[in-house]
Design a protein around this motif. Structure first.
Motif, PDB file in Angstrom:
ATOM      1  N   UNK A  99       0.865  -1.188   0.000  1.00  0.00           N
ATOM      2  CA  UNK A  99       0.000   0.000   0.000  1.00  0.00           C
ATOM      3  C   UNK A  99       0.896   1.230   0.000  1.00  0.00           C
ATOM      4  N   UNK A 100       0.302   2.391  -0.270  1.00  0.00           N
ATOM      5  CA  UNK A 100       1.161   3.573  -0.370  1.00  0.00           C
ATOM      6  C   UNK A 100       1.558   4.136   0.992  1.00  0.00           C
ATOM      7  N   UNK A 101       0.735   3.887   2.020  1.00  0.00           N
ATOM      8  CA  UNK A 101       1.022   4.555   3.295  1.00  0.00           C
ATOM      9  C   UNK A 101       2.425   4.235   3.819  1.00  0.00           C
ATOM     10  N   UNK A 102       2.756   2.942   3.842  1.00  0.00           N
ATOM     11  CA  UNK A 102       4.073   2.606   4.399  1.00  0.00           C
ATOM     12  C   UNK A 102       5.195   3.155   3.511  1.00  0.00           C
ATOM     13  N   UNK A 103       4.933   3.237   2.219  1.00  0.00           N
ATOM     14  CA  UNK A 103       5.944   3.785   1.310  1.00  0.00           C
ATOM     15  C   UNK A 103       6.120   5.282   1.504  1.00  0.00           C
ATOM     16  N   UNK A 104       4.986   5.985   1.587  1.00  0.00           N
ATOM     17  CA  UNK A 104       5.051   7.438   1.790  1.00  0.00           C
ATOM     18  C   UNK A 104       5.743   7.758   3.109  1.00  0.00           C
ATOM     19  N   UNK A 105       5.630   6.853   4.071  1.00  0.00           N
ATOM     20  CA  UNK A 105       6.305   7.053   5.356  1.00  0.00           C
ATOM     21  C   UNK A 105       7.803   6.739   5.252  1.00  0.00           C
ATOM     22  N   UNK A 106       8.132   5.533   4.790  1.00  0.00           N
ATOM     23  CA  UNK A 106       9.537   5.108   4.904  1.00  0.00           C
ATOM     24  C   UNK A 106      10.443   5.722   3.843  1.00  0.00           C
ATOM     25  N   UNK A 107       9.859   6.262   2.768  1.00  0.00           N
ATOM     26  CA  UNK A 107      10.716   6.791   1.704  1.00  0.00           C
ATOM     27  C   UNK A 107      11.615   7.912   2.214  1.00  0.00           C
ATOM     28  N   UNK A 108      11.113   8.713   3.152  1.00  0.00           N
ATOM     29  CA  UNK A 108      11.927   9.831   3.649  1.00  0.00           C
ATOM     30  C   UNK A 108      13.198   9.335   4.336  1.00  0.00           C
ATOM     31  N   UNK A 109      13.099   8.175   4.979  1.00  0.00           N
ATOM     32  CA  UNK A 109      14.287   7.630   5.655  1.00  0.00           C
ATOM     33  C   UNK A 109      15.387   7.360   4.634  1.00  0.00           C
ATOM     34  N   UNK A 110      14.983   7.013   3.430  1.00  0.00           N
ATOM     35  CA  UNK A 110      15.962   6.665   2.397  1.00  0.00           C
ATOM     36  C   UNK A 110      16.481   7.879   1.642  1.00  0.00           C
ATOM     37  N   UNK A 111      15.676   8.920   1.539  1.00  0.00           N
ATOM     38  CA  UNK A 111      16.084  10.005   0.612  1.00  0.00           C
ATOM     39  C   UNK A 111      16.439  11.325   1.286  1.00  0.00           C
ATOM     40  N   UNK A 112      16.004  11.535   2.529  1.00  0.00           N
ATOM     41  CA  UNK A 112      16.341  12.814   3.177  1.00  0.00           C
ATOM     42  C   UNK A 112      17.789  12.741   3.646  1.00  0.00           C
ATOM     43  N   UNK A 113      18.651  13.674   3.216  1.00  0.00           N
ATOM     44  CA  UNK A 113      20.065  13.586   3.560  1.00  0.00           C
ATOM     45  C   UNK A 113      20.323  13.887   5.039  1.00  0.00           C
ATOM     46  N   UNK A 114      21.377  13.275   5.572  1.00  0.00           N
ATOM     47  CA  UNK A 114      21.823  13.635   6.919  1.00  0.00           C
ATOM     48  C   UNK A 114      22.450  15.017   6.813  1.00  0.00           C
ATOM     49  N   UNK A 115      22.232  15.839   7.831  1.00  0.00           N
ATOM     50  CA  UNK A 115      22.765  17.205   7.731  1.00  0.00           C
ATOM     51  C   UNK A 115      23.490  17.562   9.015  1.00  0.00           C
ATOM     52  N   UNK A 116      24.681  18.147   8.855  1.00  0.00           N
ATOM     53  CA  UNK A 116      25.400  18.585  10.058  1.00  0.00           C
ATOM     54  C   UNK A 116      24.997  20.018  10.413  1.00  0.00           C
ATOM     55  N   UNK A 117      24.359  20.698   9.482  1.00  0.00           N
ATOM     56  CA  UNK A 117      23.904  22.069   9.719  1.00  0.00           C
ATOM     57  C   UNK A 117      22.442  22.115  10.101  1.00  0.00           C
ATOM     58  N   UNK A 118      21.711  23.112   9.610  1.00  0.00           N
ATOM     59  CA  UNK A 118      20.276  23.196   9.906  1.00  0.00           C
ATOM     60  C   UNK A 118      19.542  21.970   9.369  1.00  0.00           C
ATOM     61  N   UNK A 119      18.470  21.591  10.072  1.00  0.00           N
ATOM     62  CA  UNK A 119      17.751  20.393   9.638  1.00  0.00           C
ATOM     63  C   UNK A 119      17.143  20.605   8.252  1.00  0.00           C
ATOM     64  N   UNK A 120      17.151  19.537   7.413  1.00  0.00           N
ATOM     65  CA  UNK A 120      16.486  19.654   6.111  1.00  0.00           C
ATOM     66  C   UNK A 120      14.976  19.861   6.298  1.00  0.00           C
ATOM     67  N   UNK A 121      14.331  20.383   5.277  1.00  0.00           N
ATOM     68  CA  UNK A 121      12.891  20.636   5.342  1.00  0.00           C
ATOM     69  C   UNK A 121      12.138  19.682   4.422  1.00  0.00           C
ATOM     70  N   UNK A 122      10.937  19.333   4.829  1.00  0.00           N
ATOM     71  CA  UNK A 122      10.031  18.567   3.973  1.00  0.00           C
ATOM     72  C   UNK A 122       8.749  19.382   3.852  1.00  0.00           C
ATOM     73  N   UNK A 123       8.362  19.701   2.628  1.00  0.00           N
ATOM     74  CA  UNK A 123       7.177  20.539   2.398  1.00  0.00           C
ATOM     75  C   UNK A 123       5.934  19.662   2.296  1.00  0.00           C
ATOM     76  N   UNK A 124       4.870  20.139   2.926  1.00  0.00           N
ATOM     77  CA  UNK A 124       3.650  19.341   3.054  1.00  0.00           C
ATOM     78  C   UNK A 124       2.445  20.250   2.801  1.00  0.00           C
ATOM     79  N   UNK A 125       1.501  19.806   1.964  1.00  0.00           N
ATOM     80  CA  UNK A 125       0.297  20.635   1.788  1.00  0.00           C
ATOM     81  C   UNK A 125      -0.523  20.613   3.070  1.00  0.00           C
ATOM     82  N   UNK A 126      -1.270  21.638   3.316  1.00  0.00           N
ATOM     83  CA  UNK A 126      -2.071  21.732   4.534  1.00  0.00           C
ATOM     84  C   UNK A 126      -3.492  22.111   4.149  1.00  0.00           C
ATOM     85  N   UNK A 127      -4.505  21.233   4.326  1.00  0.00           N
ATOM     86  CA  UNK A 127      -4.519  19.926   4.985  1.00  0.00           C
ATOM     87  C   UNK A 127      -3.787  18.841   4.162  1.00  0.00           C
ATOM     88  N   UNK A 128      -3.628  17.664   4.808  1.00  0.00           N
ATOM     89  CA  UNK A 128      -2.779  16.629   4.196  1.00  0.00           C
ATOM     90  C   UNK A 128      -3.034  15.262   4.823  1.00  0.00           C
TER      91      UNK A 128
END
Ligand SMILES: Cc1ncc(COP(=O)(O)O)c(C=O)c1O
Length: 394
Positions: A99-128
């Motif tokens: 199903x898409x839910x688990x994919x939409x959740x876990x994909x960020x773990x794979x693609x959001x880079x580790x950052x030593x500086x400010x935390x990366x941002x993820x943009x989300x529509x509101x509502x969502x």
């Protein structure tokens, strides 16, 4: 115990709804329109395929998907979105999901880079769809909520967030047709977003799980918009839950950028739970069959026609381009949900529970607050009864 990083998330929408309604006696026998769980018949051919392949429950399934499933998905994508040959290939560009839910959740773990500086941002529509926020937090990113209101056609205006935010952005969620509003992103909207993703080097996570539920024209997809340049930085998520009335089958997929798929497959090899082989076999058949999907759309169209007749132009009613929700502007969604339950026994979802306050601590800045979401998932007669009750009590 130390607080977990998830403490910043509010309670999930449905426990909040239970808290709102639990102490209220429903005025009539319950009709549930709060959950987007498809209730049209589960296709017999899927059940048959599961039984025919049942001995394969005795084997570990491959994380990357069987050749039959990957080919069926490739063929469906090419047919549905008129993709050029070779743009999406079975072995490089697709991963099956539960199903898409688990994919939409876990994909960020794979693609959001580790950052030593400010935390990366993820943009989300509101509502969502609430899973996006948990995904961002799990990956160590900060969610940024962009209002998707009537003023901007119920789609977030990401370019307006400005260079500073966009430069820090690692990923962008976008849902089309959207839940809850049923808005479809146009080809121009997708192209602008793709251009923006190149300029600011972020990944587009396109939740297209309602792509097959539409009233008139088939919604354009992000892969279609990416066809001329290829699916770089683009991942599209699709599901059989809505398309085939199979939410319990847990079957979907993600398709797009080969490099991102490789990264994500690597993570799933470690911690993913692949679809059982009988589910993969049944899913391959489901993606290859269109008649049941057309029948499904006919049933939804009949219910939207009915809703239009019953509700007319009250509550800013509109026929959504896609999805199966009514998004009614009732003034105060929470109050209306409680009143409908008390008076009419109809369970609906306050829009507030699907959105965040745009200004922290200011509940009036919640773009979902005036709305009520009604899922048109029940059969025609039940929907008719619910709409009749709603028209009396709203
Ligand atoms: C917007 C949206 N995305 C994703 C999902 C997840 O669906 P599934 O995991 O069944 O594919 C849903 C379910 O209702 C949804 O509304």
């Amino acid at each position: 115990m130390q607080p977990s990083r998830f403490e910043q998330l509010p309670p999930y929408a449905f426990p909040r709804l239970r808290s709102l309604l639990d102490d209220i006696e429903p005025g009539k026998p319950e009709i549930n329109m709060s959950i987007g769980e498809p209730k049209h018949p589960f296709p017999d051919f899927i059940a048959k395929a599961l039984v025919e392949n049942q001995s394969d429950y005795g084997r570990y399934p491959p994380t990357g998907g069987t050749p039959q499933l990957l080919q069926a998905i490739t063929n469906w994508l090419a047919r549905r979105y008129q993709l050029p040959a070779g743009m999406i290939t079975p072995d490089r560009n697709i991963l099956p999901l539960n199903g898409t839910r688990e994919g939409l959740f876990s994909v960020c773990l794979a693609i959001v880079p580790a950052s030593s500086g400010p935390r990366p941002l993820v943009l989300i529509p509101n509502p969502f769809y609430q899973c996006y926020a948990a995904a961002a937090v799990a990956a160590g990113a900060d969610p940024v909520y962009a209002p998707a209101t009537a003023e901007n056609g119920f789609l977030p205006d990401y370019p307006s967030l400005g260079e500073e935010i966009l430069d820090r952005t690692a990923a962008v969620y976008i849902c089309s047709p959207s839940n809850p509003q049923g808005t479809v992103a146009s080809i121009e909207y997708w192209r602008t977003l793709i251009e923006l993703s190149k300029r600011h080097d972020f990944v587009i996570l396109a939740d297209e799980c309602y792509a097959e539920i539409y009233l008139d024209a088939a919604p354009v997809g992000v892969l279609e918009a990416a066809a001329s340049d290829g699916p770089e930085r683009v991942l599209a998520f699709h599901s059989l839950s809505k398309r085939s009335n199979a939410p319990g089958l847990r079957s979907g997929f993600v398709a797009g950028d080969a490099e991102l798929i490789t990264r994500y497959r690597q993570l799933r090899n470690y911690g993913g739970a692949p679809n059982p082989l009988p589910v993969q076999a049944a899913s391959a058949i489901a993606w290859s069959e269109e008649a049941h999907v057309e029948q499904n759309r006919t049933l939804y169209r009949q219910k939207f026609d009915l809703a239009q007749t019953k509700i007319g132009d009250r509550f800013d009613f509109y026929r959504p381009e896609g999805g199966f929700y009514l998004w009614l502007n009732v003034g105060d969604g929470e109050e209306a949900a409680a009143r409908l339950w008390r008076s009419a026994g109809v369970k609906t979802l306050p829009g507030r529970y699907l959105a965040r306050d745009q200004v922290e601590g200011d509940p009036s800045s919640n773009p979902g607050a005036p709305f009520l979401r009604l899922a048109l998932v029940n059969d025609f007669e039940t929907t008719q009864e619910a709409l009749d009750r709603i028209c009396v009590w709203l």
